[in-house]
Design a protein around this motif. Structure first.
Motif, PDB file in Angstrom:
ATOM      1  N   ASP A 142      47.764  21.271  26.320  1.00  0.00           N
ATOM      2  CA  ASP A 142      47.229  20.036  25.240  1.00  0.00           C
ATOM      3  C   ASP A 142      48.253  18.988  25.517  1.00  0.00           C
ATOM      4  OD1 ASP A 142      44.712  21.577  25.115  1.00  0.00           O
ATOM      5  OD2 ASP A 142      46.000  22.300  23.173  1.00  0.00           O
ATOM      6  N   ASN A 143      47.590  17.477  26.271  1.00  0.00           N
ATOM      7  CA  ASN A 143      48.242  16.556  25.923  1.00  0.00           C
ATOM      8  C   ASN A 143      48.015  15.992  25.169  1.00  0.00           C
ATOM      9  OD1 ASN A 143      49.777  17.528  28.504  1.00  0.00           O
ATOM     10  ND2 ASN A 143      47.876  16.035  29.837  1.00  0.00           N
ATOM     11  N   TYR A 144      49.190  15.119  23.908  1.00  0.00           N
ATOM     12  CA  TYR A 144      48.559  14.181  23.348  1.00  0.00           C
ATOM     13  C   TYR A 144      48.434  12.859  23.586  1.00  0.00           C
ATOM     14  CZ  TYR A 144      49.479  18.424  20.336  1.00  0.00           C
ATOM     15  OH  TYR A 144      49.307  19.912  20.155  1.00  0.00           O
ATOM     16  N   ASP A 145      50.125  13.099  24.521  1.00  0.00           N
ATOM     17  CA  ASP A 145      50.082  10.961  24.236  1.00  0.00           C
ATOM     18  C   ASP A 145      51.335  10.972  25.258  1.00  0.00           C
ATOM     19  OD1 ASP A 145      50.380   8.266  24.535  1.00  0.00           O
ATOM     20  OD2 ASP A 145      51.073   7.584  22.357  1.00  0.00           O
ATOM     21  N   LEU A 146      50.887  11.132  26.724  1.00  0.00           N
ATOM     22  CA  LEU A 146      52.172  10.987  27.176  1.00  0.00           C
ATOM     23  C   LEU A 146      52.330   9.650  27.902  1.00  0.00           C
ATOM     24  CD1 LEU A 146      50.633  13.395  30.291  1.00  0.00           C
ATOM     25  CD2 LEU A 146      52.304  14.162  28.820  1.00  0.00           C
ATOM     26  N   ASP A 147      53.562   9.386  27.795  1.00  0.00           N
ATOM     27  CA  ASP A 147      54.252   8.427  27.919  1.00  0.00           C
ATOM     28  C   ASP A 147      55.859   8.395  29.195  1.00  0.00           C
ATOM     29  OD1 ASP A 147      55.650   5.695  28.145  1.00  0.00           O
ATOM     30  OD2 ASP A 147      55.219   5.640  25.649  1.00  0.00           O
ATOM     31  N   GLU A 148      55.458   7.816  29.959  1.00  0.00           N
ATOM     32  CA  GLU A 148      56.248   7.916  30.987  1.00  0.00           C
ATOM     33  C   GLU A 148      57.379   7.076  30.583  1.00  0.00           C
ATOM     34  OE1 GLU A 148      55.055   8.164  35.059  1.00  0.00           O
ATOM     35  OE2 GLU A 148      53.019   9.058  34.727  1.00  0.00           O
ATOM     36  N   ASN A 149      57.698   5.877  29.867  1.00  0.00           N
ATOM     37  CA  ASN A 149      58.871   5.189  29.551  1.00  0.00           C
ATOM     38  C   ASN A 149      59.576   5.956  28.195  1.00  0.00           C
ATOM     39  OD1 ASN A 149      57.315   3.556  30.875  1.00  0.00           O
ATOM     40  ND2 ASN A 149      55.968   2.774  29.668  1.00  0.00           N
ATOM     41  N   CYS A 150      59.101   7.436  27.869  1.00  0.00           N
ATOM     42  CA  CYS A 150      59.339   7.749  26.750  1.00  0.00           C
ATOM     43  C   CYS A 150      59.905   8.750  27.365  1.00  0.00           C
ATOM     44  CB  CYS A 150      58.596   8.147  25.556  1.00  0.00           C
ATOM     45  SG  CYS A 150      58.466   6.189  24.781  1.00  0.00           S
TER      46      CYS A 150
ATOM     47  N   ASP B 190      57.001  15.926  21.510  1.00  0.00           N
ATOM     48  CA  ASP B 190      56.025  14.567  20.564  1.00  0.00           C
ATOM     49  C   ASP B 190      55.149  14.405  21.569  1.00  0.00           C
ATOM     50  OD1 ASP B 190      57.706  14.016  22.238  1.00  0.00           O
ATOM     51  OD2 ASP B 190      58.381  12.457  21.412  1.00  0.00           O
ATOM     52  N   GLN B 191      54.381  15.231  22.626  1.00  0.00           N
ATOM     53  CA  GLN B 191      54.014  14.333  23.689  1.00  0.00           C
ATOM     54  C   GLN B 191      52.872  15.494  23.891  1.00  0.00           C
ATOM     55  OE1 GLN B 191      55.360  11.931  26.726  1.00  0.00           O
ATOM     56  NE2 GLN B 191      57.033  11.262  25.140  1.00  0.00           N
ATOM     57  N   ARG B 192      53.106  17.164  24.022  1.00  0.00           N
ATOM     58  CA  ARG B 192      51.843  17.460  24.497  1.00  0.00           C
ATOM     59  C   ARG B 192      52.879  19.896  23.948  1.00  0.00           C
ATOM     60  NH1 ARG B 192      54.037  17.685  30.693  1.00  0.00           N
ATOM     61  NH2 ARG B 192      56.120  17.506  30.462  1.00  0.00           N
ATOM     62  N   GLU B 193      52.074  19.858  24.527  1.00  0.00           N
ATOM     63  CA  GLU B 193      51.969  20.905  23.623  1.00  0.00           C
ATOM     64  C   GLU B 193      51.703  22.458  24.533  1.00  0.00           C
ATOM     65  OE1 GLU B 193      50.851  23.499  19.189  1.00  0.00           O
ATOM     66  OE2 GLU B 193      49.079  23.360  20.662  1.00  0.00           O
ATOM     67  N   PHE B 194      52.793  23.379  24.943  1.00  0.00           N
ATOM     68  CA  PHE B 194      52.396  24.260  25.893  1.00  0.00           C
ATOM     69  C   PHE B 194      52.071  25.916  25.067  1.00  0.00           C
ATOM     70  CE2 PHE B 194      54.793  21.117  27.849  1.00  0.00           C
ATOM     71  CZ  PHE B 194      54.622  21.028  29.051  1.00  0.00           C
ATOM     72  N   ILE B 195      51.159  26.896  25.489  1.00  0.00           N
ATOM     73  CA  ILE B 195      50.774  27.953  24.578  1.00  0.00           C
ATOM     74  C   ILE B 195      50.273  28.983  25.946  1.00  0.00           C
ATOM     75  CG2 ILE B 195      49.390  29.687  23.288  1.00  0.00           C
ATOM     76  CD1 ILE B 195      48.493  26.788  21.719  1.00  0.00           C
TER      77      ILE B 195
END
Length: 100
Positions: free
Chosen positions: A55-63, A82-87
């Motif tokens: 699940d991607n929440y807020d992918l930010d390549e600059n962070c 802080d940007q996604r979750e892997f299960i």
């Protein structure tokens, strides 16, 4: 069961990369040492991956991504940043120091 202290006890949790290699069924996480120096120092490798859900929440390549949780619940791993979750399920997990 929270596994962060077991597998990344001395590092900040800042991530250089998280990659899933579908051919090998491997999920690999490379960690930086400190947010100031940004040296890749630790590889966390999950082998025999099955049932991967991301699940991607807020992918930010600059962070720089930050791992905030690694849990084992009912036989499934949950890697939370802080940007996604892997299960996923994994047959094995290993931690390898990359620092020289």
């Amino acid at each position: 069961m929270n596994l962060l202290r077991k597998y990344i006890p001395e590092y900040s949790g800042h991530v250089k990369s998280i990659e899933y290699f579908e051919d090998n069924k491997v999920l690999e996480v490379i960690f930086f040492d400190k947010p100031v120096e940004f040296n890749p120092v630790l590889r966390l490798r999950f082998e025999g991956i099955s049932g991967l859900n991301v699940d991607n929440y807020d992918l930010d390549e600059n962070c720089i991504e930050l791992v905030i949780g690694l849990d084992l619940l009912q036989g499934r791993y949950c890697l939370h940043t802080d940007q996604r979750e892997f299960i996923f399920k994994a047959k094995s997990i290993e931690s390898c120091n990359l620092a020289t």
